[in-house]
Motif scaffolding. Structure first.
Motif, PDB file in Angstrom:
ATOM      1  N   GLN A   1      45.902 -56.609  25.513  1.00  0.00           N
ATOM      2  CA  GLN A   1      46.107 -55.367  24.779  1.00  0.00           C
ATOM      3  C   GLN A   1      44.861 -54.478  24.728  1.00  0.00           C
ATOM      4  N   TYR A   2      44.153 -54.424  25.848  1.00  0.00           N
ATOM      5  CA  TYR A   2      43.038 -53.501  26.021  1.00  0.00           C
ATOM      6  C   TYR A   2      43.374 -52.576  27.178  1.00  0.00           C
ATOM      7  N   LYS A   3      42.718 -51.436  27.193  1.00  0.00           N
ATOM      8  CA  LYS A   3      42.878 -50.516  28.314  1.00  0.00           C
ATOM      9  C   LYS A   3      41.667 -50.630  29.222  1.00  0.00           C
ATOM     10  N   LEU A   4      41.919 -50.650  30.511  1.00  0.00           N
ATOM     11  CA  LEU A   4      40.837 -50.626  31.487  1.00  0.00           C
ATOM     12  C   LEU A   4      40.541 -49.156  31.768  1.00  0.00           C
ATOM     13  N   THR A   5      39.732 -48.575  30.900  1.00  0.00           N
ATOM     14  CA  THR A   5      39.425 -47.151  30.979  1.00  0.00           C
ATOM     15  C   THR A   5      38.580 -46.862  32.213  1.00  0.00           C
ATOM     16  N   SER A   6      38.474 -45.600  32.543  1.00  0.00           N
ATOM     17  CA  SER A   6      37.666 -45.226  33.707  1.00  0.00           C
ATOM     18  C   SER A   6      36.207 -45.609  33.496  1.00  0.00           C
ATOM     19  N   GLN A   7      35.709 -45.495  32.263  1.00  0.00           N
ATOM     20  CA  GLN A   7      34.316 -45.882  32.004  1.00  0.00           C
ATOM     21  C   GLN A   7      34.122 -47.381  32.186  1.00  0.00           C
ATOM     22  N   ARG A   8      35.054 -48.181  31.741  1.00  0.00           N
ATOM     23  CA  ARG A   8      34.962 -49.635  31.920  1.00  0.00           C
ATOM     24  C   ARG A   8      35.025 -49.991  33.404  1.00  0.00           C
ATOM     25  N   GLN A   9      35.867 -49.288  34.144  1.00  0.00           N
ATOM     26  CA  GLN A   9      35.959 -49.530  35.585  1.00  0.00           C
ATOM     27  C   GLN A   9      34.647 -49.191  36.280  1.00  0.00           C
ATOM     28  N   ILE A  10      34.008 -48.107  35.870  1.00  0.00           N
ATOM     29  CA  ILE A  10      32.741 -47.694  36.480  1.00  0.00           C
ATOM     30  C   ILE A  10      31.652 -48.732  36.217  1.00  0.00           C
ATOM     31  N   VAL A  11      31.598 -49.243  34.987  1.00  0.00           N
ATOM     32  CA  VAL A  11      30.612 -50.282  34.653  1.00  0.00           C
ATOM     33  C   VAL A  11      30.890 -51.529  35.471  1.00  0.00           C
ATOM     34  N   LEU A  12      32.144 -51.925  35.558  1.00  0.00           N
ATOM     35  CA  LEU A  12      32.509 -53.108  36.336  1.00  0.00           C
ATOM     36  C   LEU A  12      32.199 -52.916  37.814  1.00  0.00           C
ATOM     37  N   GLN A  13      32.404 -51.727  38.321  1.00  0.00           N
ATOM     38  CA  GLN A  13      32.117 -51.447  39.723  1.00  0.00           C
ATOM     39  C   GLN A  13      30.632 -51.628  40.027  1.00  0.00           C
ATOM     40  N   ALA A  14      29.772 -51.324  39.055  1.00  0.00           N
ATOM     41  CA  ALA A  14      28.331 -51.535  39.242  1.00  0.00           C
ATOM     42  C   ALA A  14      28.045 -53.000  39.541  1.00  0.00           C
ATOM     43  N   PHE A  15      28.760 -53.906  38.879  1.00  0.00           N
ATOM     44  CA  PHE A  15      28.575 -55.333  39.135  1.00  0.00           C
ATOM     45  C   PHE A  15      29.154 -55.744  40.479  1.00  0.00           C
ATOM     46  N   LEU A  16      30.269 -55.155  40.848  1.00  0.00           N
ATOM     47  CA  LEU A  16      30.865 -55.457  42.145  1.00  0.00           C
ATOM     48  C   LEU A  16      29.969 -54.965  43.276  1.00  0.00           C
ATOM     49  N   ASP A  17      29.289 -53.848  43.054  1.00  0.00           N
ATOM     50  CA  ASP A  17      28.371 -53.293  44.057  1.00  0.00           C
ATOM     51  C   ASP A  17      27.031 -54.022  44.104  1.00  0.00           C
ATOM     52  N   HIS A  18      26.722 -54.790  43.053  1.00  0.00           N
ATOM     53  CA  HIS A  18      25.436 -55.504  42.976  1.00  0.00           C
ATOM     54  C   HIS A  18      25.671 -56.985  42.705  1.00  0.00           C
ATOM     55  N   GLN A  19      26.604 -57.574  43.440  1.00  0.00           N
ATOM     56  CA  GLN A  19      26.926 -58.986  43.231  1.00  0.00           C
ATOM     57  C   GLN A  19      25.708 -59.853  43.491  1.00  0.00           C
ATOM     58  N   GLY A  20      25.588 -60.911  42.702  1.00  0.00           N
ATOM     59  CA  GLY A  20      24.464 -61.822  42.845  1.00  0.00           C
ATOM     60  C   GLY A  20      23.260 -61.394  42.035  1.00  0.00           C
ATOM     61  N   GLU A  21      23.312 -60.200  41.433  1.00  0.00           N
ATOM     62  CA  GLU A  21      22.206 -59.722  40.611  1.00  0.00           C
ATOM     63  C   GLU A  21      22.528 -59.983  39.148  1.00  0.00           C
ATOM     64  N   HIS A  22      21.488 -60.087  38.362  1.00  0.00           N
ATOM     65  CA  HIS A  22      21.621 -60.337  36.931  1.00  0.00           C
ATOM     66  C   HIS A  22      21.185 -59.061  36.223  1.00  0.00           C
TER      67      HIS A  22
ATOM     68  N   MET B   1      23.858 -63.932  29.807  1.00  0.00           N
ATOM     69  CA  MET B   1      22.784 -64.929  29.890  1.00  0.00           C
ATOM     70  C   MET B   1      21.533 -64.416  29.197  1.00  0.00           C
ATOM     71  N   ASP B   2      20.743 -65.355  28.708  1.00  0.00           N
ATOM     72  CA  ASP B   2      19.469 -65.028  28.082  1.00  0.00           C
ATOM     73  C   ASP B   2      18.378 -65.767  28.836  1.00  0.00           C
ATOM     74  N   PHE B   3      17.450 -65.012  29.436  1.00  0.00           N
ATOM     75  CA  PHE B   3      16.353 -65.607  30.185  1.00  0.00           C
ATOM     76  C   PHE B   3      15.049 -65.574  29.403  1.00  0.00           C
ATOM     77  N   GLY B   4      15.112 -65.297  28.092  1.00  0.00           N
ATOM     78  CA  GLY B   4      13.935 -65.343  27.254  1.00  0.00           C
ATOM     79  C   GLY B   4      13.045 -64.123  27.344  1.00  0.00           C
ATOM     80  N   ASP B   5      13.547 -63.037  27.927  1.00  0.00           N
ATOM     81  CA  ASP B   5      12.723 -61.834  28.043  1.00  0.00           C
ATOM     82  C   ASP B   5      13.149 -60.748  27.063  1.00  0.00           C
TER      83      ASP B   5
ATOM     84  N   HIS C   1      22.303 -72.449  38.717  1.00  0.00           N
ATOM     85  CA  HIS C   1      21.071 -72.508  37.939  1.00  0.00           C
ATOM     86  C   HIS C   1      20.140 -71.390  38.369  1.00  0.00           C
ATOM     87  N   HIS C   2      19.100 -71.157  37.582  1.00  0.00           N
ATOM     88  CA  HIS C   2      18.270 -69.976  37.787  1.00  0.00           C
ATOM     89  C   HIS C   2      16.789 -70.306  37.875  1.00  0.00           C
TER      90      HIS C   2
END
Length: 145
Positions: free
Chosen positions: A12-33, A71-75, A92-93
């Motif tokens: 019961q949430y909407k996948l708004t255009s802003q949420r899609q844009i944020v998610l796309q940033a992760f899809l475009d930068h896979q493997g990055e934290h 994730m929390d890397f202590g920084d 693991h990291h």
């Protein structure tokens, strides 16, 4: 994206255009934290007008929905990555104390230890995380010169 839209609808949430844009940033930068600031900078470079507060709220929602892993890397900054359910344990990291770069490694050397802990303590272990702090190859080279 179709699977995500369905998951959002089921919860019961909407996948708004802003949420899609944020998610796309992760899809475009896979493997990055990525931190919220990292995502905001990526979006700003793409001429997106999404504010930092919206990025923070979106990351928290995506984390709560288990789309992203927080994730929390202590920084002092939370980092996020796409939550992949394909592995039984999280990877693991390796975290560089100089430049802050985070690398992943997949070798799961803790299976025997995890089994021993579970057996000795009568505790059902479902997961573990391992973080090594040190200096990446580039920072080691810089300190030698």
């Amino acid at each position: 994206m179709a699977q995500l839209k369905e998951m959002f609808r089921e919860r019961q949430y909407k996948l708004t255009s802003q949420r899609q844009i944020v998610l796309q940033a992760f899809l475009d930068h896979q493997g990055e934290h990525l931190s919220a600031e990292d995502v905001h900078n990526i979006l700003r470079d793409q001429s997106s007008e999404i504010g930092l507060a919206t990025v923070y709220r979106t990351l928290e929602l995506l984390s709560d929905l288990s789309v992203l892993q927080k994730m929390d890397f202590g920084d002092g900054r939370s980092r996020y990555e796409i939550n992949e359910d394909s592995t039984s344990h999280h990877h693991h990291h390796l975290i560089c104390l100089s430049c802050g770069k985070v690398r992943e490694f997949e070798d799961d050397l803790l299976d025997a230890l995890e089994s021993a802990v579970a057996r000795k303590s009568n505790f059902a272990v479902v997961d573990h995380q391992l973080k090594f702090y040190g200096y990446c190859q580039e920072c080691q080279k810089k300190s030698e010169t």
